[in-house]
Design a protein around this motif. Sequence first.
Motif, PDB file in Angstrom:
ATOM      1  N   GLY A 234     -49.721  21.954  11.060  1.00  0.00           N
ATOM      2  CA  GLY A 234     -48.846  23.123  10.963  1.00  0.00           C
ATOM      3  C   GLY A 234     -49.035  24.181  12.026  1.00  0.00           C
ATOM      4  O   GLY A 234     -48.082  24.567  12.718  1.00  0.00           O
ATOM      5  N   LEU A 235     -50.254  24.698  12.183  1.00  0.00           N
ATOM      6  CA  LEU A 235     -50.479  25.764  13.153  1.00  0.00           C
ATOM      7  C   LEU A 235     -50.254  25.288  14.580  1.00  0.00           C
ATOM      8  O   LEU A 235     -49.753  26.041  15.423  1.00  0.00           O
ATOM      9  CB  LEU A 235     -51.896  26.328  13.006  1.00  0.00           C
ATOM     10  CG  LEU A 235     -52.178  27.143  11.740  1.00  0.00           C
ATOM     11  CD1 LEU A 235     -53.626  27.606  11.724  1.00  0.00           C
ATOM     12  CD2 LEU A 235     -51.235  28.332  11.621  1.00  0.00           C
ATOM     13  N   ASP A 236     -50.604  24.025  14.858  1.00  0.00           N
ATOM     14  CA  ASP A 236     -50.370  23.473  16.196  1.00  0.00           C
ATOM     15  C   ASP A 236     -48.872  23.413  16.491  1.00  0.00           C
ATOM     16  O   ASP A 236     -48.425  23.743  17.601  1.00  0.00           O
ATOM     17  CB  ASP A 236     -50.972  22.072  16.304  1.00  0.00           C
ATOM     18  CG  ASP A 236     -52.474  22.066  16.066  1.00  0.00           C
ATOM     19  OD1 ASP A 236     -53.114  23.112  16.294  1.00  0.00           O
ATOM     20  OD2 ASP A 236     -53.005  21.026  15.651  1.00  0.00           O
ATOM     21  N   PHE A 237     -48.102  22.998  15.496  1.00  0.00           N
ATOM     22  CA  PHE A 237     -46.646  22.906  15.641  1.00  0.00           C
ATOM     23  C   PHE A 237     -46.045  24.283  15.915  1.00  0.00           C
ATOM     24  O   PHE A 237     -45.275  24.471  16.871  1.00  0.00           O
ATOM     25  CB  PHE A 237     -46.059  22.299  14.366  1.00  0.00           C
ATOM     26  CG  PHE A 237     -44.562  22.286  14.307  1.00  0.00           C
ATOM     27  CD1 PHE A 237     -43.815  21.441  15.127  1.00  0.00           C
ATOM     28  CD2 PHE A 237     -43.876  23.101  13.417  1.00  0.00           C
ATOM     29  CE1 PHE A 237     -42.427  21.424  15.065  1.00  0.00           C
ATOM     30  CE2 PHE A 237     -42.490  23.080  13.342  1.00  0.00           C
ATOM     31  CZ  PHE A 237     -41.762  22.248  14.173  1.00  0.00           C
ATOM     32  N   LEU A 238     -46.410  25.269  15.110  1.00  0.00           N
ATOM     33  CA  LEU A 238     -45.856  26.611  15.272  1.00  0.00           C
ATOM     34  C   LEU A 238     -46.292  27.236  16.590  1.00  0.00           C
ATOM     35  O   LEU A 238     -45.507  27.900  17.266  1.00  0.00           O
ATOM     36  CB  LEU A 238     -46.281  27.497  14.099  1.00  0.00           C
ATOM     37  CG  LEU A 238     -45.693  27.104  12.737  1.00  0.00           C
ATOM     38  CD1 LEU A 238     -46.350  27.901  11.620  1.00  0.00           C
ATOM     39  CD2 LEU A 238     -44.186  27.314  12.707  1.00  0.00           C
ATOM     40  N   ARG A 239     -47.549  26.998  16.983  1.00  0.00           N
ATOM     41  CA  ARG A 239     -48.045  27.551  18.249  1.00  0.00           C
ATOM     42  C   ARG A 239     -47.272  26.973  19.430  1.00  0.00           C
ATOM     43  O   ARG A 239     -46.863  27.705  20.339  1.00  0.00           O
ATOM     44  CB  ARG A 239     -49.536  27.268  18.403  1.00  0.00           C
ATOM     45  CG  ARG A 239     -50.140  27.892  19.664  1.00  0.00           C
ATOM     46  CD  ARG A 239     -51.579  27.460  19.886  1.00  0.00           C
ATOM     47  NE  ARG A 239     -52.431  27.870  18.793  1.00  0.00           N
ATOM     48  CZ  ARG A 239     -53.041  27.034  17.955  1.00  0.00           C
ATOM     49  NH1 ARG A 239     -52.902  25.723  18.105  1.00  0.00           N
ATOM     50  NH2 ARG A 239     -53.798  27.481  16.987  1.00  0.00           N
ATOM     51  N   ASP A 240     -47.074  25.661  19.431  1.00  0.00           N
ATOM     52  CA  ASP A 240     -46.372  25.028  20.545  1.00  0.00           C
ATOM     53  C   ASP A 240     -44.928  25.500  20.634  1.00  0.00           C
ATOM     54  O   ASP A 240     -44.385  25.691  21.725  1.00  0.00           O
ATOM     55  CB  ASP A 240     -46.430  23.500  20.407  1.00  0.00           C
ATOM     56  CG  ASP A 240     -47.820  22.947  20.719  1.00  0.00           C
ATOM     57  OD1 ASP A 240     -48.660  23.718  21.222  1.00  0.00           O
ATOM     58  OD2 ASP A 240     -48.062  21.762  20.449  1.00  0.00           O
TER      59      ASP A 240
END
Length: 248
Positions: free
Chosen positions: A149-155
Amino acid sequence: QLDEPLAIADLKRYAADEAMKSGKPVTDVLFPPKNKAVAVIGAGPSGLTCAYYLSRLGYTVDVYEAQAVAGGMLACGIPEYRLPGAVLEHEIETICQTGIRIHTQTEIGRDLSFADLRAAHDAVYIATGTQHSRKINIAGENLPGVYHGLDFLRDINLGRDVRVHGRVAVIGGDSTAMDAARVALRKGADEVHILYRRGLEDMPADRREIQEALEEGIRIHELVEPVSMNGQTAVEQIVCQKMQLQGF
């Protein structure tokens, strides 16, 4: 009809928006310089708050941020539709009016050693945050197409090339899961399904987020626990077990 906490949040939002429209500089009481320097590692909410109050107290403050933008999870973890970048940028500029200097794309340990940082300042405040996604540790979690989740939103927020299509499943029921689901829909997913192990009323996400997700067409499947992800070159199937609620 909004309940009281949501109504208060809306009133605060209105006051903040009206204040920002005025375009007037924000003035704060600044204490005389103390001739002491503080380094802050991380330009997220904690680091910026610390820097702001120290600067007002008369300290010279330099903030070092590894990303290209300041804001931490506010900039990298919250979608644009919930926190517009222009609003965040305005808030950070207001904080910097006290004299704070923010050095972006400066990672301690890579671009600048901690020893040199410590030698050049009277104190160091470490506010690196916890920007790591939690893994669920099931079979198939490392298959292509699985995004935490956080990786997706960050990217997404940093403008990286993230392509979303077809049917998307989001595991979890917190604010990160809700944000990921709604962003996936905005990025081109045909369908978005949220898989949650408890009931709708048990979701830790804000009630308004849940309601808006449902209104946007996101399907929430209650009482299901993923146990494996199957596929050869990508996720083709998620195997879940049916859950049953019991008291603590």
